[in-house]
Design a protein around this motif. Structure first.
Motif, PDB file in Angstrom:
ATOM      1  N   PHE A 102      24.470  38.798  27.783  1.00 25.98           N
ATOM      2  CA  PHE A 102      25.385  38.174  28.746  1.00 25.98           C
ATOM      3  C   PHE A 102      26.801  38.086  28.175  1.00 25.98           C
ATOM      4  O   PHE A 102      27.774  38.366  28.875  1.00 25.98           O
ATOM      5  N   GLY A 103      26.925  37.687  26.905  1.00 27.76           N
ATOM      6  CA  GLY A 103      28.235  37.508  26.299  1.00 27.76           C
ATOM      7  C   GLY A 103      29.036  38.797  26.222  1.00 27.76           C
ATOM      8  O   GLY A 103      30.227  38.814  26.524  1.00 27.76           O
ATOM      9  N   VAL A 104      28.380  39.889  25.836  1.00 29.28           N
ATOM     10  CA  VAL A 104      29.083  41.175  25.741  1.00 29.28           C
ATOM     11  C   VAL A 104      29.553  41.627  27.122  1.00 29.28           C
ATOM     12  O   VAL A 104      30.713  42.035  27.298  1.00 29.28           O
ATOM     13  N   ILE A 105      28.680  41.544  28.099  1.00 35.07           N
ATOM     14  CA  ILE A 105      29.060  41.978  29.453  1.00 35.07           C
ATOM     15  C   ILE A 105      30.155  41.083  30.014  1.00 35.07           C
ATOM     16  O   ILE A 105      31.127  41.562  30.612  1.00 35.07           O
ATOM     17  N   GLU A 106      30.041  39.778  29.782  1.00 35.82           N
ATOM     18  CA  GLU A 106      31.045  38.842  30.299  1.00 35.82           C
ATOM     19  C   GLU A 106      32.394  39.031  29.606  1.00 35.82           C
ATOM     20  O   GLU A 106      33.432  38.735  30.187  1.00 35.82           O
ATOM     21  N   ALA A 107      32.401  39.529  28.382  1.00 34.87           N
ATOM     22  CA  ALA A 107      33.665  39.791  27.678  1.00 34.87           C
ATOM     23  C   ALA A 107      34.313  41.097  28.141  1.00 34.87           C
ATOM     24  O   ALA A 107      35.536  41.209  28.148  1.00 34.87           O
ATOM     25  N   ILE A 108      33.517  42.064  28.547  1.00 37.61           N
ATOM     26  CA  ILE A 108      34.049  43.367  28.962  1.00 37.61           C
ATOM     27  C   ILE A 108      34.644  43.314  30.370  1.00 37.61           C
ATOM     28  O   ILE A 108      35.693  43.901  30.628  1.00 37.61           O
ATOM     29  N   THR A 109      34.005  42.597  31.273  1.00 36.91           N
ATOM     30  CA  THR A 109      34.443  42.634  32.673  1.00 36.91           C
ATOM     31  C   THR A 109      35.853  42.087  32.916  1.00 36.91           C
ATOM     32  O   THR A 109      36.580  42.660  33.728  1.00 36.91           O
ATOM     33  N   PRO A 110      36.310  41.014  32.245  1.00 37.96           N
ATOM     34  CA  PRO A 110      37.698  40.611  32.508  1.00 37.96           C
ATOM     35  C   PRO A 110      38.718  41.638  32.001  1.00 37.96           C
ATOM     36  O   PRO A 110      39.797  41.762  32.571  1.00 37.96           O
ATOM     37  N   VAL A 111      38.359  42.385  30.955  1.00 33.10           N
ATOM     38  CA  VAL A 111      39.258  43.428  30.456  1.00 33.10           C
ATOM     39  C   VAL A 111      39.400  44.532  31.500  1.00 33.10           C
ATOM     40  O   VAL A 111      40.509  45.033  31.755  1.00 33.10           O
ATOM     41  N   ILE A 112      38.292  44.891  32.138  1.00 30.12           N
ATOM     42  CA  ILE A 112      38.325  45.903  33.205  1.00 30.12           C
ATOM     43  C   ILE A 112      39.190  45.403  34.365  1.00 30.12           C
ATOM     44  O   ILE A 112      40.066  46.117  34.859  1.00 30.12           O
ATOM     45  N   GLY A 113      38.968  44.165  34.775  1.00 27.59           N
ATOM     46  CA  GLY A 113      39.768  43.585  35.855  1.00 27.59           C
ATOM     47  C   GLY A 113      41.234  43.493  35.483  1.00 27.59           C
ATOM     48  O   GLY A 113      42.116  43.775  36.301  1.00 27.59           O
ATOM     49  N   TRP A 114      41.507  43.112  34.236  1.00 33.79           N
ATOM     50  CA  TRP A 114      42.876  43.015  33.755  1.00 33.79           C
ATOM     51  C   TRP A 114      43.575  44.378  33.826  1.00 33.79           C
ATOM     52  O   TRP A 114      44.737  44.467  34.231  1.00 33.79           O
ATOM     53  N   ALA A 115      42.867  45.436  33.440  1.00 32.13           N
ATOM     54  CA  ALA A 115      43.448  46.785  33.487  1.00 32.13           C
ATOM     55  C   ALA A 115      43.814  47.169  34.920  1.00 32.13           C
ATOM     56  O   ALA A 115      44.889  47.721  35.173  1.00 32.13           O
ATOM     57  N   PHE A 116      42.922  46.861  35.863  1.00 33.53           N
ATOM     58  CA  PHE A 116      43.238  47.130  37.274  1.00 33.53           C
ATOM     59  C   PHE A 116      44.433  46.302  37.728  1.00 33.53           C
ATOM     60  O   PHE A 116      45.334  46.796  38.400  1.00 33.53           O
ATOM     61  N   GLY A 117      44.441  45.031  37.364  1.00 29.01           N
ATOM     62  CA  GLY A 117      45.540  44.145  37.759  1.00 29.01           C
ATOM     63  C   GLY A 117      46.858  44.544  37.146  1.00 29.01           C
ATOM     64  O   GLY A 117      47.905  44.466  37.788  1.00 29.01           O
ATOM     65  N   LEU A 118      46.825  44.988  35.895  1.00 28.62           N
ATOM     66  CA  LEU A 118      48.051  45.412  35.216  1.00 28.62           C
ATOM     67  C   LEU A 118      48.679  46.608  35.922  1.00 28.62           C
ATOM     68  O   LEU A 118      49.895  46.681  36.079  1.00 28.62           O
ATOM     69  N   ALA A 119      47.844  47.524  36.374  1.00 36.21           N
ATOM     70  CA  ALA A 119      48.355  48.697  37.087  1.00 36.21           C
ATOM     71  C   ALA A 119      49.059  48.290  38.379  1.00 36.21           C
ATOM     72  O   ALA A 119      50.034  48.931  38.788  1.00 36.21           O
ATOM     73  N   ALA A 120      48.611  47.207  38.994  1.00 34.05           N
ATOM     74  CA  ALA A 120      49.204  46.772  40.269  1.00 34.05           C
ATOM     75  C   ALA A 120      50.281  45.711  40.089  1.00 34.05           C
ATOM     76  O   ALA A 120      51.017  45.424  41.029  1.00 34.05           O
ATOM     77  N   SER A 121      50.408  45.126  38.874  1.00 28.45           N
ATOM     78  CA  SER A 121      51.281  43.959  38.704  1.00 28.45           C
ATOM     79  C   SER A 121      52.754  44.236  38.987  1.00 28.45           C
ATOM     80  O   SER A 121      53.457  43.357  39.472  1.00 28.45           O
ATOM     81  N   GLN A 122      53.242  45.426  38.701  1.00 28.37           N
ATOM     82  CA  GLN A 122      54.661  45.708  38.935  1.00 28.37           C
ATOM     83  C   GLN A 122      55.016  45.657  40.420  1.00 28.37           C
ATOM     84  O   GLN A 122      56.165  45.429  40.775  1.00 28.37           O
ATOM     85  N   TYR A 123      54.041  45.849  41.273  1.00 29.04           N
ATOM     86  CA  TYR A 123      54.289  45.852  42.716  1.00 29.04           C
ATOM     87  C   TYR A 123      54.239  44.454  43.325  1.00 29.04           C
ATOM     88  O   TYR A 123      54.678  44.253  44.449  1.00 29.04           O
ATOM     89  N   VAL A 124      53.662  43.506  42.586  1.00 29.61           N
ATOM     90  CA  VAL A 124      53.479  42.168  43.150  1.00 29.61           C
ATOM     91  C   VAL A 124      54.051  41.070  42.265  1.00 29.61           C
ATOM     92  O   VAL A 124      53.655  39.913  42.367  1.00 29.61           O
ATOM     93  N   ALA A 125      55.003  41.403  41.402  1.00 29.98           N
ATOM     94  CA  ALA A 125      55.535  40.452  40.420  1.00 29.98           C
ATOM     95  C   ALA A 125      56.121  39.188  41.060  1.00 29.98           C
ATOM     96  O   ALA A 125      56.041  38.116  40.476  1.00 29.98           O
TER      97      ALA A 125
END
Length: 193
Positions: free
Chosen positions: A43-66
């Motif tokens: 559980f800990g490994v999976i729970e640590a990986i998923t926010p990084v994946i979400g963060w990467a998606f969010g970072l790609a979109a962040s310049q458009y919604v700053a």
């Protein structure tokens, strides 16, 4: 995000996994510490990986919604918090059944991923507020590992009642963190230049 917010976020992200772990522990025949640690690690490994994946998606979109990123972070955390509270209030009681000695890796991985979808969404929100994701993801992973290990061991004694309350508390914490992010943004001095 400061240290207290990071720790509260890690705790909040681990509560749904804690609730699931209590259910997993309750469904096993006298789980041992080794099985609880194994479950916690998965559980800990999976729970640590998923926010990084979400963060990467969010970072790609962040310049458009700053201009309204703080509202996105607040809304994501608030929606996830409300969902966790609803799940905690409406979770069905587990029925008695034949109890295995341990769960398969596949069952644990699927359950861990299902409980970490909210961490992925939180990762998206964290990208909008420029959070250092690696320490935050590590904190979420460690908190989840500890909470799940404890949850499995408690599950054999306490059953689903504590699990539902933990999920409700996690939802309240998420809403509070979202409110804090919004408050910090709205009360910060404006930067001109």
């Amino acid at each position: 995000m400061n240290l207290a917010s990071t720790l509260l976020l890690a705790l909040a992200m681990s509560t749904d996994a804690f609730a699931a772990a209590i259910g997993k522990g309750a469904s096993l025949h006298k789980p041992r510490l080794r099985e609880a640690l194994r479950t916690g690690l998965i559980f800990g490994v999976i729970e640590a990986i998923t926010p990084v994946i979400g963060w990467a998606f969010g970072l790609a979109a962040s310049q458009y919604v700053a201009r309204f990123d703080h509202w996105i972070a607040f809304c994501l955390l608030a929606v996830l918090g409300v969902r966790m509270i609803q799940a905690g209030l409406t979770a069905p009681k587990q029925e008695a059944e034949d109890k295995p000695q341990r769960h398969s890796f596949a069952v644990l991985a699927v359950t861990a991923f299902a409980t970490s979808i909210d961490a992925m969404a939180v990762g998206v929100g964290l990208a909008f507020i420029d959070v250092d994701i690696l320490p935050t993801a590590a904190a979420i992973g460690v908190a989840t590992m500890l909470m799940v290990t404890v949850g499995v061991m408690l599950g054999r004694v306490l059953g689903n009642i504590v699990g539902r309350r933990a999920e409700i508390m996690g939802g309240v914490i998420l809403i509070g963190i979202g409110g804090l992010i919004l408050f910090e943004h709205l009360t910060a001095p404006a930067v001109t230049g």
